[in-house]
Design a protein around this motif. Structure first.
Motif, PDB file in Angstrom:
ATOM      1  N   TYR A  56      35.531 -37.006   1.869  1.00 48.74           N
ATOM      2  CA  TYR A  56      36.342 -36.985   0.658  1.00 48.74           C
ATOM      3  C   TYR A  56      35.477 -36.404  -0.469  1.00 48.74           C
ATOM      4  N   GLY A  84      36.037 -36.376   8.561  1.00 50.03           N
ATOM      5  CA  GLY A  84      35.758 -35.422   7.488  1.00 50.03           C
ATOM      6  C   GLY A  84      35.087 -36.130   6.323  1.00 50.03           C
ATOM      7  N   CYS A 123      42.497 -34.355  -4.843  1.00 47.10           N
ATOM      8  CA  CYS A 123      41.072 -34.698  -4.904  1.00 47.10           C
ATOM      9  C   CYS A 123      40.766 -35.966  -4.118  1.00 47.10           C
ATOM     10  N   TRP A 165      42.038 -36.500  -1.051  1.00 41.78           N
ATOM     11  CA  TRP A 165      42.276 -36.225   0.361  1.00 41.78           C
ATOM     12  C   TRP A 165      40.954 -35.980   1.114  1.00 41.78           C
ATOM     13  N   SER A 166      41.040 -36.117   2.417  1.00 39.30           N
ATOM     14  CA  SER A 166      39.883 -35.842   3.276  1.00 39.30           C
ATOM     15  C   SER A 166      39.824 -34.347   3.604  1.00 39.30           C
ATOM     16  N   TYR A 167      38.607 -33.783   3.560  1.00 36.84           N
ATOM     17  CA  TYR A 167      38.433 -32.353   3.812  1.00 36.84           C
ATOM     18  C   TYR A 167      37.391 -32.118   4.902  1.00 36.84           C
ATOM     19  N   SER A 168      37.583 -31.002   5.629  1.00 37.68           N
ATOM     20  CA  SER A 168      36.594 -30.521   6.591  1.00 37.68           C
ATOM     21  C   SER A 168      36.263 -29.073   6.255  1.00 37.68           C
TER      22      SER A 168
END
Length: 413
Positions: free
Chosen positions: A231, A229, A205, A207-210
């Motif tokens: 978070y 991205g 949860c 981590w960076s997301y795209s």
């Protein structure tokens, strides 16, 4: 441990202990109780945790200073693990643990059977959000329930009104928040094979997301306007220091600080600050405010942006989207080892220049400043910089400072 005041009972201050040194720090800095785990069955495998010998030493150390010890058995144990649990429970019972915390029904029954001298506390993992569940657990033998972090103050007040007064309510007041429901999360297990429900969360949860569209495989799109991205699951930390009076008024018995995986410094600062905050509730008036130094202290630890979680309804602005969210403004310069010839002696942890203003975190005291306009080495010679790791330094000061106190400095951006 509840202390009588003109406003009823002062709630217990319950602090985290990831290992024996952190237990001693929590005890020395003012905890009423500590919670910790053995090598198995606890929800924090990232912590060093406690061997059997450490458990006994820690319980003895805490009890000599009137501090209670709560043992966490709050994982969801699998079949092979549950068979090893009776021996562990018998051991913690025999060495005088005060309570065992559990959320698994089978484990709860085992606690009653194999640790009959320990109080049973129902873990936050039980997902307790109503009085019916709390009452069922009370009838099963629970002395205390740890309420879900998704509850508002209003909901907690209703639970208090509809449960026996003998049942204690414990609530989190500070620390990391999780996007799952009361810590029950499968995201880490699904993505990494590390089971959060057995204390091995990889914290995906944070981590960076795209974003990726199904027909455009491998082509990533920013979710927000940043090249890194977003978070999207990164919850802010909880800080309820300014609202402890509200929690006390609705009948919360124990204030819990999250952080068994955090550093000894974190334990020292949060314990000392909340000790001051809780003590300030004694003989308080209707216009109570938390002492300002408490808030200053809580900003001197590594933390994400603070929020009040769900206590005042659905959280607003309770997530940090641009980065992992940690704020780090202070570092430990040295640890105090004694006082001689009018000088505080200390072991250097991080280098600093003569003239750097330090502030001192001393157990159960309001932090205070120490000037380094005069800075000496172990031989009493003047120096312009303390820069050798673990070197002994001396700082002239008007009074002794307790051994183990932490000298801190502000970190420049």
């Amino acid at each position: 441990m509840n202390i009588s005041t003109n406003n009823g009972l002062l709630p217990e201050l319950l602090c985290p202990a990831g290992d024996l040194p952190r237990l001693k720090t929590a005890v020395d800095f003012g905890a009423d109780a500590v919670y910790l785990a053995g090598q198995e069955f606890g929800m924090r495998t990232a912590s060093a945790n406690f061997s059997k010998d450490d458990l006994k030493e820690g319980i003895d150390y805490a009890h000599k200073k009137g501090v209670r010890v709560h043992i966490t058995c709050n994982t969801l144990p699998h079949e092979d693990e549950i068979r090893r649990l009776p021996e562990f429970l018998e051991y913690v019972d025999s060495i005088g643990a005060d309570a065992v915390i559990s959320g698994d029904l089978g484990t709860i029954e085992m606690v009653k059977k194999y640790a009959p001298h320990c109080e049973l506390h129902a873990s936050v993992q039980s997902g307790i959000v109503n009085s019916e569940t709390a009452n069922v657990l009370y009838n099963m033998g629970a002395k205390r329930v740890v309420l879900a972090r998704e509850l508002s103050l209003e909901e907690i007040a209703k639970i208090r009104a509809n449960t026996p007064k003998e049942l204690e309510l414990e609530c989190f007041i500070h620390g990391a928040m999780c996007v799952s429901y009361s810590g029950r999360c499968l995201l880490s297990s699904y993505m990494t094979g590390r089971d959060a429900n057995r204390g091995d969360c990889a914290q995906p949860c944070r981590w960076s997301y795209s974003l990726m569209e199904q027909t455009r495989g491998g082509q990533l799109f920013d979710i927000t306007e940043t090249e890194k991205g977003t978070y999207i699951l990164n919850a802010n930390d909880m800080c309820m220091a300014e609202h402890l009076n509200r929690l006390a008024d609705i009948g919360v018995s124990s204030f819990k600080i999250e952080g068994r995986a955090k550093t000894e410094y974190y334990v020292a600062v949060t314990t000392n600050a909340y000790r001051g905050a809780v003590d300030s509730l004694k003989n308080r008036t209707d216009d109570w405010k938390v002492p300002s130094w408490v808030l200053d202290e809580l900003n001197k630890i590594s933390h994400r942006t603070y929020s009040t979680g769900f206590y005042f309804g659905t959280p607003q602005n309770a997530q940090t989207y641009l980065n992992a969210g940690y704020l780090r403004d202070y570092a430990i310069a040295a640890i105090v080892t004694g006082y001689e010839d009018g000088c505080v002696t200390a072991i250097l942890k991080n280098k600093f220049l003569k003239g750097t203003e330090l502030d001192c975190l001393e157990a159960e005291q309001i932090p205070f400043k120490i000037s380094t306009d005069n800075l000496l080495d172990e031989n009493g010679l003047n120096i312009d910089m303390a820069n050798r790791p673990m070197m002994t330094i001396k700082i002239p000061f008007e009074r002794p400072v307790k051994v183990g106190s932490m000298l801190r400095m502000k970190v420049e951006d």
